[in-house]
Design a protein around this motif. Structure first.
Motif, PDB file in Angstrom:
ATOM      1  N   PHE A 156      52.030 -14.586 -24.443  1.00 25.79           N
ATOM      2  CA  PHE A 156      50.794 -13.744 -24.025  1.00 25.79           C
ATOM      3  C   PHE A 156      49.880 -14.520 -23.175  1.00 25.79           C
ATOM      4  O   PHE A 156      49.984 -15.785 -22.995  1.00 25.79           O
ATOM      5  CB  PHE A 156      50.142 -13.434 -25.459  1.00 25.79           C
ATOM      6  CG  PHE A 156      49.884 -14.712 -26.141  1.00 25.79           C
ATOM      7  CD1 PHE A 156      50.850 -15.201 -27.011  1.00 25.79           C
ATOM      8  CD2 PHE A 156      48.708 -15.108 -26.461  1.00 25.79           C
ATOM      9  CE1 PHE A 156      50.722 -16.405 -27.926  1.00 25.79           C
ATOM     10  CE2 PHE A 156      48.382 -16.316 -26.984  1.00 25.79           C
ATOM     11  CZ  PHE A 156      49.183 -16.893 -27.723  1.00 25.79           C
ATOM     12  N   THR A 157      49.092 -13.869 -22.609  1.00 28.23           N
ATOM     13  CA  THR A 157      47.968 -14.481 -21.770  1.00 28.23           C
ATOM     14  C   THR A 157      46.612 -13.899 -22.006  1.00 28.23           C
ATOM     15  O   THR A 157      46.495 -12.954 -22.816  1.00 28.23           O
ATOM     16  CB  THR A 157      48.375 -14.407 -20.291  1.00 28.23           C
ATOM     17  OG1 THR A 157      47.553 -15.229 -19.707  1.00 28.23           O
ATOM     18  CG2 THR A 157      48.515 -12.994 -19.663  1.00 28.23           C
ATOM     19  N   LYS A 158      45.567 -13.839 -20.970  1.00 27.23           N
ATOM     20  CA  LYS A 158      44.332 -13.317 -21.214  1.00 27.23           C
ATOM     21  C   LYS A 158      43.989 -12.535 -19.983  1.00 27.23           C
ATOM     22  O   LYS A 158      44.200 -13.237 -18.814  1.00 27.23           O
ATOM     23  CB  LYS A 158      43.409 -14.423 -21.465  1.00 27.23           C
ATOM     24  CG  LYS A 158      43.205 -14.853 -22.964  1.00 27.23           C
ATOM     25  CD  LYS A 158      42.170 -15.635 -23.208  1.00 27.23           C
ATOM     26  CE  LYS A 158      42.084 -16.768 -24.360  1.00 27.23           C
ATOM     27  NZ  LYS A 158      42.245 -15.880 -25.808  1.00 27.23           N
ATOM     28  N   VAL A 159      43.428 -11.582 -20.107  1.00 28.40           N
ATOM     29  CA  VAL A 159      42.879 -10.867 -18.869  1.00 28.40           C
ATOM     30  C   VAL A 159      41.867 -11.605 -18.190  1.00 28.40           C
ATOM     31  O   VAL A 159      40.884 -12.252 -18.905  1.00 28.40           O
ATOM     32  CB  VAL A 159      42.289  -9.627 -19.124  1.00 28.40           C
ATOM     33  CG1 VAL A 159      41.406  -8.745 -17.894  1.00 28.40           C
ATOM     34  CG2 VAL A 159      43.275  -8.579 -19.759  1.00 28.40           C
ATOM     35  N   ILE A 160      41.941 -11.974 -16.865  1.00 25.58           N
ATOM     36  CA  ILE A 160      41.271 -12.874 -15.995  1.00 25.58           C
ATOM     37  C   ILE A 160      39.868 -12.194 -15.307  1.00 25.58           C
ATOM     38  O   ILE A 160      38.849 -12.461 -15.286  1.00 25.58           O
ATOM     39  CB  ILE A 160      41.805 -13.931 -15.088  1.00 25.58           C
ATOM     40  CG1 ILE A 160      40.823 -14.924 -14.732  1.00 25.58           C
ATOM     41  CG2 ILE A 160      42.464 -13.287 -14.119  1.00 25.58           C
ATOM     42  CD1 ILE A 160      41.627 -16.223 -14.023  1.00 25.58           C
ATOM     43  N   GLN A 161      40.258 -10.974 -15.014  1.00 23.85           N
ATOM     44  CA  GLN A 161      39.262 -10.042 -14.334  1.00 23.85           C
ATOM     45  C   GLN A 161      39.747  -8.487 -14.367  1.00 23.85           C
ATOM     46  O   GLN A 161      40.941  -8.157 -14.495  1.00 23.85           O
ATOM     47  CB  GLN A 161      39.257 -10.317 -12.706  1.00 23.85           C
ATOM     48  CG  GLN A 161      38.010  -9.956 -11.926  1.00 23.85           C
ATOM     49  CD  GLN A 161      38.155  -9.973 -10.507  1.00 23.85           C
ATOM     50  OE1 GLN A 161      39.124 -10.249  -9.670  1.00 23.85           O
ATOM     51  NE2 GLN A 161      37.081 -10.093  -9.880  1.00 23.85           N
ATOM     52  N   VAL A 162      38.754  -7.587 -14.425  1.00 25.78           N
ATOM     53  CA  VAL A 162      38.823  -6.096 -14.361  1.00 25.78           C
ATOM     54  C   VAL A 162      38.130  -5.638 -13.211  1.00 25.78           C
ATOM     55  O   VAL A 162      36.834  -6.048 -12.931  1.00 25.78           O
ATOM     56  CB  VAL A 162      38.418  -5.745 -15.635  1.00 25.78           C
ATOM     57  CG1 VAL A 162      38.832  -4.224 -15.710  1.00 25.78           C
ATOM     58  CG2 VAL A 162      39.133  -6.196 -16.819  1.00 25.78           C
TER      59      VAL A 162
END
Ligand SMILES: Cc1ncc(COP(=O)(O)O)c(C=O)c1O
Length: 387
Positions: free
Chosen positions: A260-266
């Motif tokens: 898993f990872t994390k959203v860095i930008q939307v």
């Protein structure tokens, strides 16, 4: 004597990395229990921990399995065996992938057991052992159908009758490797087993003791009880997966790894915008695109561009555009609540959704083995400890 392990759990550094493979050691223990459940009680287990424990961290996997009573490990290379020894693994380590002459002194220094496939290596090992007693244990692999490494079956008896086995080398095991044991048609596997047994019988009739006979990989363990001989060599099932996932079986396996990872930008993009390298994806609607800090340099295959799915906010969303070295884009247009910092799961469960190694393999025309062991050192491993 207890093992002296030199590596500590790296979890305290995990806060620095957004992209993580979390490995459940309780799942590993559970899967080992499943292997044991399928075997007769006297059958020994050699745990295959090559390729960094199929991407799970070979040292931690071996350390855990050693604590759980496993007394034999299998690796492919001498370097993998040395790494286990230096970590504090004192159990038997079988080097299954062949040994070059320049590796023999390290092999002996680290008391690694070679699998011999040819006379030259046996000769070289005997020379490197000059002056040492007692005889050095070796396993012999015969080729019954894989057409990779292995002695031709008809040469095995004369090989074992050579003077080398009358002093310097001691036959500890005879093995072969199954090429197609998860095929619903068992004929090829049965022919391999028959040929192997014929060689074992020939050696025994010639008065040669063979302490360990071993044939079974995961598919052998699951689908061919006749391969449950003195020893079996499970790999992928210890990590919670089966070779192809198509053939039904009775093992209740738990995948040990979650990626898993994390959203860095939307970001918002317009209709007809071209996304990522080569502009390979063109939007057909005004879209919201989330950027994830994981790419092919982490071991997430570029072949999943425009094919793979990711879990965010408990929903499956598609990867859009070409996967880059360090990043990828996912289309979250239908999930307006997605924001930077949200968890994105590449493999494993989120809510009631799950992406399996088998899913990832299917999307890229591969197998779970490649999916798992491709996950590289850039991905931080954290471990859920045993209770
Ligand atoms: C010689 C040998 N034995 C056992 C295994 C374990 O196979 P599996 O992961 O299918 O259980 C392997 C892996 O390919 C292998 O090369």
């Amino acid at each position: 004597m207890p093992n002296q392990f030199t590596l500590t759990l790296p979890s305290e550094r995990s806060a620095l990395s957004p992209t993580i493979a979390s490995i459940s050691l309780p799942a590993l223990a559970h899967n080992l229990g499943e292997v044991q459940r399928l075997l007769p009680p006297q059958c020994e287990i050699l745990a295959v921990v090559k390729a960094d424990g199929y991407g799970h961290g070979g040292l931690m996997v071996a350390e855990t399995l050693s604590r759980l009573g496993i007394r034999r490990f299998g690796v492919t290379t001498v370097q993998e065996g040395v790494a286990l020894r230096e970590h504090g693994i004192r159990e038997s380590i079988l080097v299954m992938g062949g040994v070059f002459p320049f590796q023999l002194s390290e092999l002996i220094q680290y008391t690694l057991i070679p699998v011999l496939h040819d006379e030259d290596t046996a000769q070289g090992l005997a020379e490197a052992l000059r002056g040492r007693v007692p005889p050095y244990p070796v396993h012999i692999k015969i080729d019954t159908g894989m057409r990779r490494l292995g002695l031709p079956p008809e040469k095995t008896l004369s090989f074992v009758q050579s003077p080398l086995f009358n002093g310097r080398l001691q036959l500890e095991g005879l093995m072969t490797h199954l090429a197609d044991a998860d095929n619903p048609d068992p004929d090829f596997t049965l022919a391999q087993i028959k040929q192997f047994q014929a060689v074992a019988d020939q050696l025994r009739s010639a008065g040669i003791p063979i302490p360990l006979l071993h044939v079974a990989n995961t598919a052998g363990i699951l689908f061919h009880p006749e391969t449950h001989l003195g020893l079996v060599r499970p790999g992928i099932m210890l990590y919670g997966h089966t070779p192809t996932g198509v053939k039904p079986h009775t093992a209740r396996l738990q995948p040990a790894m979650r990626l898993f990872t994390k959203v860095i930008q939307v970001r918002s993009v317009g209709v007809g915008d071209r996304l990522s390298y080569q502009g390979a994806f063109r939007t057909t609607r005004a879209s919201r695109i989330a950027v994830l800090p994981i790419g092919y340099a982490h071991g997430y295959s570029r072949r999943l561009s425009d094919k793979g799915m990711v879990l965010v906010r408990n929903c499956r969303v598609p990867i859009v555009g070409n996967i880059c070295m360090d990043m990828m884009l996912i289309d979250v247009t239908d999930l307006p609540q997605v924001q930077p910092g949200d968890e994105a799961v590449l493999m494993g469960k989120q809510g009631s959704e799950e992406i399996s190694a088998q899913d990832l393999a299917g999307w890229q025309d591969s197998i779970p083995y490649e999916v798992l062991c491709s996950i590289g050192p850039r991905v931080h491993r954290i471990y859920e400890p045993l209770p």
